[in-house]
Design a protein around this motif. Structure first.
Motif, PDB file in Angstrom:
ATOM      1  N   VAL A  53       0.778  -1.104  -0.058  1.00  0.00           N
ATOM      2  CA  VAL A  53       0.016   0.067  -0.060  1.00  0.00           C
ATOM      3  C   VAL A  53       0.753   1.312   0.049  1.00  0.00           C
ATOM      4  N   ALA A  54       1.911   1.228   0.784  1.00  0.00           N
ATOM      5  CA  ALA A  54       2.876   2.337   0.879  1.00  0.00           C
ATOM      6  C   ALA A  54       3.388   2.700  -0.576  1.00  0.00           C
ATOM      7  N   GLN A  55       3.418   1.657  -1.490  1.00  0.00           N
ATOM      8  CA  GLN A  55       4.053   1.930  -2.845  1.00  0.00           C
ATOM      9  C   GLN A  55       2.735   2.543  -3.794  1.00  0.00           C
ATOM     10  N   ILE A  56       1.761   2.256  -3.707  1.00  0.00           N
ATOM     11  CA  ILE A  56       0.174   2.584  -4.391  1.00  0.00           C
ATOM     12  C   ILE A  56      -0.271   4.182  -3.727  1.00  0.00           C
ATOM     13  N   ASP A  57      -0.502   3.937  -2.451  1.00  0.00           N
ATOM     14  CA  ASP A  57      -1.172   5.283  -1.967  1.00  0.00           C
ATOM     15  C   ASP A  57       0.092   5.965  -1.387  1.00  0.00           C
ATOM     16  N   ARG A  58       0.643   7.129  -2.260  1.00  0.00           N
ATOM     17  CA  ARG A  58       1.696   7.648  -2.227  1.00  0.00           C
ATOM     18  C   ARG A  58       1.710   8.968  -1.282  1.00  0.00           C
ATOM     19  N   GLY A  59       0.479   9.219  -0.984  1.00  0.00           N
ATOM     20  CA  GLY A  59       0.163  10.343  -0.021  1.00  0.00           C
ATOM     21  C   GLY A  59       0.148   9.751   1.268  1.00  0.00           C
ATOM     22  N   HIS A  60       0.222   8.521   1.585  1.00  0.00           N
ATOM     23  CA  HIS A  60       0.317   7.948   3.051  1.00  0.00           C
ATOM     24  C   HIS A  60       1.678   6.984   3.039  1.00  0.00           C
ATOM     25  N   PHE A  61       2.588   7.194   1.897  1.00  0.00           N
ATOM     26  CA  PHE A  61       3.631   6.584   2.066  1.00  0.00           C
ATOM     27  C   PHE A  61       4.340   6.295   3.410  1.00  0.00           C
ATOM     28  N   HIS A  62       4.614   7.506   4.017  1.00  0.00           N
ATOM     29  CA  HIS A  62       5.219   7.267   5.435  1.00  0.00           C
ATOM     30  C   HIS A  62       4.413   6.504   6.343  1.00  0.00           C
ATOM     31  N   GLU A  63       3.249   6.745   6.455  1.00  0.00           N
ATOM     32  CA  GLU A  63       2.437   6.320   7.434  1.00  0.00           C
ATOM     33  C   GLU A  63       2.243   4.634   7.140  1.00  0.00           C
ATOM     34  N   ALA A  64       2.086   4.402   6.146  1.00  0.00           N
ATOM     35  CA  ALA A  64       1.886   2.740   5.676  1.00  0.00           C
ATOM     36  C   ALA A  64       3.169   2.224   5.829  1.00  0.00           C
ATOM     37  N   THR A  65       4.354   2.715   5.611  1.00  0.00           N
ATOM     38  CA  THR A  65       5.753   2.164   5.903  1.00  0.00           C
ATOM     39  C   THR A  65       5.673   1.947   7.391  1.00  0.00           C
ATOM     40  N   ALA A  66       5.348   3.166   8.057  1.00  0.00           N
ATOM     41  CA  ALA A  66       5.594   2.833   9.704  1.00  0.00           C
ATOM     42  C   ALA A  66       4.615   1.817  10.170  1.00  0.00           C
ATOM     43  N   TRP A  67       3.290   1.532   9.569  1.00  0.00           N
ATOM     44  CA  TRP A  67       2.446   0.620   9.904  1.00  0.00           C
ATOM     45  C   TRP A  67       3.197  -0.942   9.498  1.00  0.00           C
ATOM     46  N   ALA A  68       3.906  -0.901   8.462  1.00  0.00           N
ATOM     47  CA  ALA A  68       4.404  -2.179   7.886  1.00  0.00           C
ATOM     48  C   ALA A  68       5.514  -2.397   8.985  1.00  0.00           C
ATOM     49  N   THR A  69       6.335  -1.436   9.153  1.00  0.00           N
ATOM     50  CA  THR A  69       7.548  -1.650  10.243  1.00  0.00           C
ATOM     51  C   THR A  69       7.001  -1.943  11.522  1.00  0.00           C
ATOM     52  N   CYS A  70       6.043  -1.573  12.183  1.00  0.00           N
ATOM     53  CA  CYS A  70       5.369  -2.186  13.498  1.00  0.00           C
ATOM     54  C   CYS A  70       4.880  -3.320  13.363  1.00  0.00           C
ATOM     55  N   GLU A  71       4.218  -3.804  12.286  1.00  0.00           N
ATOM     56  CA  GLU A  71       3.670  -5.134  12.227  1.00  0.00           C
ATOM     57  C   GLU A  71       4.814  -6.182  11.925  1.00  0.00           C
ATOM     58  N   ARG A  72       5.864  -5.580  11.013  1.00  0.00           N
ATOM     59  CA  ARG A  72       6.736  -6.700  10.968  1.00  0.00           C
ATOM     60  C   ARG A  72       7.597  -6.949  12.120  1.00  0.00           C
ATOM     61  N   GLN A  73       7.902  -5.965  12.959  1.00  0.00           N
ATOM     62  CA  GLN A  73       8.698  -6.171  14.442  1.00  0.00           C
ATOM     63  C   GLN A  73       7.786  -6.759  15.367  1.00  0.00           C
ATOM     64  N   ARG A  74       6.338  -6.801  15.332  1.00  0.00           N
ATOM     65  CA  ARG A  74       5.682  -7.821  16.178  1.00  0.00           C
ATOM     66  C   ARG A  74       5.788  -9.033  15.691  1.00  0.00           C
ATOM     67  N   GLY A  75       5.486  -9.179  14.657  1.00  0.00           N
ATOM     68  CA  GLY A  75       5.614 -10.539  13.932  1.00  0.00           C
ATOM     69  C   GLY A  75       7.004 -11.276  14.119  1.00  0.00           C
ATOM     70  N   GLU A  76       7.929 -10.617  13.935  1.00  0.00           N
ATOM     71  CA  GLU A  76       9.570 -11.294  14.139  1.00  0.00           C
ATOM     72  C   GLU A  76       9.732 -11.348  15.763  1.00  0.00           C
ATOM     73  N   ALA A  77       9.223 -10.487  16.732  1.00  0.00           N
ATOM     74  CA  ALA A  77       9.365 -10.849  18.082  1.00  0.00           C
ATOM     75  C   ALA A  77       8.369 -12.012  18.398  1.00  0.00           C
ATOM     76  N   LEU A  78       7.308 -12.351  17.910  1.00  0.00           N
ATOM     77  CA  LEU A  78       6.786 -13.462  18.033  1.00  0.00           C
ATOM     78  C   LEU A  78       7.198 -14.760  17.737  1.00  0.00           C
ATOM     79  N   ASP A  79       7.848 -14.456  16.423  1.00  0.00           N
ATOM     80  CA  ASP A  79       8.518 -15.734  15.806  1.00  0.00           C
ATOM     81  C   ASP A  79       9.689 -15.995  16.779  1.00  0.00           C
ATOM     82  N   ARG A  80      10.535 -15.001  17.354  1.00  0.00           N
ATOM     83  CA  ARG A  80      11.534 -15.338  18.384  1.00  0.00           C
ATOM     84  C   ARG A  80      10.844 -16.186  19.456  1.00  0.00           C
TER      85      ARG A  80
END
Length: 96
Positions: A53-80
């Motif tokens: 979505v960050a690549q498509i909705d360029r007006g929300h690029f930074h916000e979507a990227t932040a969401w992606a980072t947070c979700e990835r970090q949560r997922g990786e923490a659970l994986d560990r």
């Protein structure tokens, strides 16, 4: 009523951050769910959607990227945590 996979399909087609939020909130596991693998998968799949979505909705690029980072970090923490729990259970089995 739509199934969980229907919401994942809808999330994959999201063109805006708001559409992604809507679909992912409905694909979210039940809050009472204790299955860490289910939560890990949810967070990692969500991260992938937000990254797209960050690549498509360029007006929300930074916000979507932040969401992606947070979700990835949560997922990786659970994986560990899942791997650590499996290692501890394996060690406990060998000790008996």
């Amino acid at each position: 009523m739509q199934s969980n996979e229907d919401w994942w399909a809808k999330a994959a087609l999201a063109q805006t951050l708001m559409q992604a939020h809507e679909a992912l909130s409905r694909a979210r596991p039940n809050p009472a769910t204790q299955d860490l693998r289910l939560w890990r998968d949810y967070y990692l799949r969500s991260a992938a959607i937000y990254t797209e979505v960050a690549q498509i909705d360029r007006g929300h690029f930074h916000e979507a990227t932040a969401w992606a980072t947070c979700e990835r970090q949560r997922g990786e923490a659970l994986d560990r945590q899942i791997k650590a729990d499996a290692g501890a259970a394996s060690s406990a089995g060998e000790a008996s």
